[in-house]
Design a protein around this motif. Structure first.
Motif, PDB file in Angstrom:
ATOM      1  N   ASP A 292       0.804  -1.232   0.000  1.00 35.23           N
ATOM      2  CA  ASP A 292       0.000   0.000   0.000  1.00 35.23           C
ATOM      3  C   ASP A 292       0.834   1.279   0.000  1.00 35.23           C
ATOM      4  O   ASP A 292       0.280   2.387   0.043  1.00 35.23           O
ATOM      5  N   GLY A 293       2.160   1.148  -0.032  1.00 33.09           N
ATOM      6  CA  GLY A 293       3.015   2.325  -0.117  1.00 33.09           C
ATOM      7  C   GLY A 293       3.158   3.106   1.169  1.00 33.09           C
ATOM      8  O   GLY A 293       3.692   4.224   1.157  1.00 33.09           O
ATOM      9  N   SER A 294       2.733   2.545   2.290  1.00 31.92           N
ATOM     10  CA  SER A 294       2.787   3.264   3.563  1.00 31.92           C
ATOM     11  C   SER A 294       4.189   3.215   4.164  1.00 31.92           C
ATOM     12  O   SER A 294       5.023   2.408   3.778  1.00 31.92           O
ATOM     13  N   GLU A 295       4.420   4.111   5.140  1.00 33.08           N
ATOM     14  CA  GLU A 295       5.702   4.160   5.827  1.00 33.08           C
ATOM     15  C   GLU A 295       5.741   3.084   6.912  1.00 33.08           C
ATOM     16  O   GLU A 295       4.758   2.869   7.627  1.00 33.08           O
ATOM     17  N   PRO A 296       6.880   2.421   7.066  1.00 32.03           N
ATOM     18  CA  PRO A 296       6.975   1.386   8.090  1.00 32.03           C
ATOM     19  C   PRO A 296       7.170   1.970   9.483  1.00 32.03           C
ATOM     20  O   PRO A 296       7.555   3.136   9.647  1.00 32.03           O
TER      21      PRO A 296
END
Length: 334
Positions: A292-296
């Motif tokens: 989903d392209g989110s930040e870890p």
């Protein structure tokens, strides 16, 4: 999503087991200098065994490379994976030198791939809960933290751990867990004063960290402890104290040393009784971030900051002087 694993020792097997439980993820390739270890992980996952890393990158069809190699190899293998257009999951430490860590980050940015580093302590529920209590103000203003982790010397199972040029020793390989966690929880460090003792199969380090917030942390790490691996933490604030001790806080103690069919022992990996291990939670999170392209929760830049702090600990221990990494830590966050 297809994953290839390079390094089929203890943590390589942990990665393989975790990926096998994640829907939509398939291990398609494995590679290791020890062919027996590679074939064992192949049997676990059904993945093809590749004789070389380059061949695995070219032929396996992987989207992600999981790097579970000795620490001094992380940078070169990650940079090659980035050049091949593969996302990367790399075990901690990100590298042994911040210059190499920066080169890894730059290579991934240049080739448009993601870099995730396995600082798994952030996914242990007790550590996450302590941070939640601090962030929520339950303890008031944090004054003093005591953190420790200790266990047998991993060099007894894998000789490279006893070589600082390959593992970074107890500071870069073991203490870095707490260094990353404390940076995540308490923010930038103003000063570091440390000691280290190495003797036969004893590698012990202690560091006193003063944070920009005024909090003080006393951090210990030991290889060669004559007992089971354990971790402890105590956080004292103006409104209360929270304590964790892995020897008493879990209703079920699991301690397992894995031995491969190839006959070589593997380093002990802390085990947990939860349905999903912190390693599985971590890898699921990284997969979701790619999808989903989110930040870890833990970024490559975070891992670089932890390594820089570990270097400050080593510098202080070797010189006997206080080291002031605060300005560097601030620069890393920009």
């Amino acid at each position: 999503m297809n994953v290839a694993i390079v390094g089929c020792g203890g943590l390589g097997r942990v990665h393989a087991e975790c990926y096998s439980r994640i829907d939509g993820v398939t291990v398609v390739g494995v590679c290791d200098m020890d062919e027996g270890a590679a074939r064992t992980v192949s049997a676990m996952t059904g993945a093809a065994v590749y004789p070389t890393y380059e061949e695995m990158l070219e032929r396996s069809g992987c989207d992600i490379v999981s790097i579970a190699l000795p620490s001094h190899l992380h940078a070169s293998f990650a940079i090659r994976a980035a050049a091949a257009g593969k996302h990367i999951v790399c075990e901690k430490p990100i590298a042994l030198r911040t210059e190499d860590a920066e080169a890894m980050i730059e290579a991934c940015d240049r080739h448009g791939v993601r870099l995730f580093v396995g600082h798994v302590v952030r996914f242990f529920p007790e550590y996450a809960k302590v941070r939640e209590q601090i962030a929520g103000g339950a303890l008031g203003r944090v004054g003093v933290v005591h953190a420790k982790r200790a266990g047998s010397h991993p060099g007894d199972a894998r000789e490279w751990f006893a070589d600082d040029s390959r593992s970074g020793g107890v500071v870069v390989d073991l203490m870095i867990h707490d260094l990353d966690y404390l940076l995540w929880t308490l923010g930038d460090v103003r000063s570091v004063y440390a000691h280290r003792i190495r003797r036969d199969r004893l590698d012990y380090a202690s560091a006193t960290l003063v944070f920009e917030s005024g909090a003080i942390a006393n951090v210990e790490a030991q290889w060669g402890y004559p007992g089971p691996f354990h971790t402890t933490m105590e956080v004292a604030g103006s409104q209360g104290i929270v304590r964790h001790d892995s020897r008493t806080s879990s209703p079920l103690a699991i301690r397992r040393t894995v031995t491969g069919e190839s006959g070589g022992p593997f380093v002990e990996v802390p085990q947990r009784p939860e349905l999903r291990s912190p390693y599985e939670l971590e890898l699921r999170h990284f997969i979701d971030c790619i999808r989903d392209g989110s930040e870890p929760i833990v970024t490559a830049r975070d891992a670089c900051r932890a390594l820089r702090l570990a270097e400050a600990v080593l510098e202080s221990a070797s010189t006997g002087r206080v080291v002031y990494p605060g300005s560097q830590a601030k620069e890393e966050t920009r």
